[in-house]
Enzyme design. Sequence first.
Site, mmCIF file in Angstrom:
data_model
loop_
_atom_site.group_PDB
_atom_site.id
_atom_site.type_symbol
_atom_site.label_atom_id
_atom_site.label_comp_id
_atom_site.label_asym_id
_atom_site.label_seq_id
_atom_site.Cartn_x
_atom_site.Cartn_y
_atom_site.Cartn_z
ATOM 1 N N LYS A 113 0.814 -1.214 0.000
ATOM 2 C CA LYS A 113 0.000 0.000 0.000
ATOM 3 C C LYS A 113 0.851 1.269 0.000
ATOM 4 O O LYS A 113 0.390 2.320 -0.429
ATOM 5 C CB LYS A 113 -0.954 -0.009 1.183
ATOM 6 C CG LYS A 113 -2.030 -1.068 1.029
ATOM 7 C CD LYS A 113 -3.091 -0.982 2.095
ATOM 8 C CE LYS A 113 -4.221 -1.963 1.824
ATOM 9 N NZ LYS A 113 -3.795 -3.388 1.943
HETATM 10 C C1 PLP Z 1 -4.379 -4.460 1.257
HETATM 11 C C2 PLP Z 1 -3.603 -5.717 1.127
HETATM 12 C C3 PLP Z 1 -3.981 -6.741 0.229
HETATM 13 C C4 PLP Z 1 -5.242 -6.660 -0.613
HETATM 14 O O1 PLP Z 1 -5.140 -5.714 -1.619
HETATM 15 P P1 PLP Z 1 -6.448 -5.143 -2.361
HETATM 16 O O2 PLP Z 1 -5.968 -4.018 -3.166
HETATM 17 O O3 PLP Z 1 -7.381 -4.687 -1.248
HETATM 18 O O4 PLP Z 1 -7.035 -6.251 -3.147
HETATM 19 C C5 PLP Z 1 -3.175 -7.865 0.136
HETATM 20 N N1 PLP Z 1 -2.064 -8.000 0.891
HETATM 21 C C6 PLP Z 1 -1.670 -7.050 1.751
HETATM 22 C C7 PLP Z 1 -0.454 -7.274 2.568
HETATM 23 C C8 PLP Z 1 -2.420 -5.871 1.904
HETATM 24 O O5 PLP Z 1 -2.005 -4.934 2.786
#
Ligand code: PLP
Length: 471
Positions: A113
């Site tokens: 993120k």
């Molecule tokens: C947020 C997150 C996901 C999922 O991603 P999306 O964009 O919500 O599908 C997967 N793995 C980790 C470690 C995350 O922080």
Amino acid sequence: MRYISTRGGMPPKHFSEILLSGLSPDGGLAIPEDYPQITAVELAAWRDLSYQSLAFEILSRFIDDIPADDLRTIIARTYTPEIFASHEITPLKTLEPGLHILGLSNGPTLAFKDIAMQLLGNLFEYTLEKTGDELNILGATSGDTGSSAEYAMRGKHGIRVFMLSPLGKMSRFQTAQMFSLQDKNIFNIAVRGVFDDCQDMVKAVSNDHEFKHAHRIGTVNSINWARIVAQIVYYFKGYFAATQSNNEQVSFAVPSGNFGNICAGHVARMMGLPIKHLILATNENDVLDEFFRTGVYRPRTTKETKHTSSPSMDISKASNFERFIFDLTGRDAARVAQLWQAVDQGNPFDLSTTSLFEKIRCYGFISGTSNHAARIATIRETYQKYNLLIDTHTADGLKVGLAHREAGVPLICMETAQATKFAESIVEAIGHEPERPAGLENLEELPQRFVVKDVDTQAIKTYIDEQCKST
Ligand SMILES: *Cc1c(COP(=O)(O)O)cnc(C)c1O
């Protein structure tokens, strides 16, 4: 480039007008009027670009109301080796010929993120400086999103972050990551309650339109379009790193929750990147896998949503999924509005008996699901076979990706977090703790800065009001 709503009720807007929200007044999501098409000549020219130059080429196709030089500066400030630990920003690790892991979790909070959120912080600061406005970001978190937002917004002019989290319910590492921030514009609010209490209070504050407007309340949730755009870049980067020429196709395996990461892959494919399959992996919360297998989209209740060892994928419905359905229906906003009328009332929709179900294949999607035993086994096998330690989310992606691997098509698995964040599962898999990255060894020992509040929306509003007046 203008943006419209997936439900048809928004006059076309420029990027800067949708930057702070992503949600359209009709309840739909902002989406480009059409996707930029990348020619073979352009794709060839992009192959050897640095991450930053590639990011500029892609972002400038979607952002045409920020002057090019300013956009270049914002990108250069965001994607640095200091912040992302390498010049490649998203380095590709090759496990064996044709099998790769794309490292997306080398940012400040060790989760993918950061790639989008760091850009968002700089874009917010830039636009707020121009208008002289302020922004108070209000959010609820049970882990990755909150810390990623705080690390992206710390020290930024004109921005405060108020982040609600359930007191004592996050891992010690995640708590320390957030609460050790000493920046004056970051406000950690530990709530005597559970995550849903935090989320309900955020909704209640946002629904008080007078308070929201007077205090310039905004969010950074996963439907923000700028986050999707930032994520498109690494699909191109990963493709170039895993191939020799642009005649080759690759497949991506993506650990998925809110459909944000894989939505960026979908857009990259629509732009012309030679992606064969987008392999969507869920954990035990399999609402998306169910849809891609059966054509039925059935959002779960809070009660049905399981707490798993890949917690960032624990979702009841997938907030970005509406963007894909918009494309699947041939951009039929009336149809999308009708489908989400059901969803917003907690009802399922069923495309299995329509021609749309057949069409899903044309978009390259396939899916699968993982569970605790599978992810522990995958972590162990990857460690033994390749001497590489992956986290629980990445393990879900790798597990499902390998199940769909095809001869002759390179498979790129998205690494969405680092193992050190989920030490308990790592110990279960390999019998000892993962190594801490340099600089984070004593994270839990650092002084922490937070306030504790009851489940009381008025108390939260009062706190926000006081901080806005005094800082
Ligand atoms: C947020 C997150 C996901 C999922 O991603 P999306 O964009 O919500 O599908 C997967 N793995 C980790 C470690 C995350 O922080």
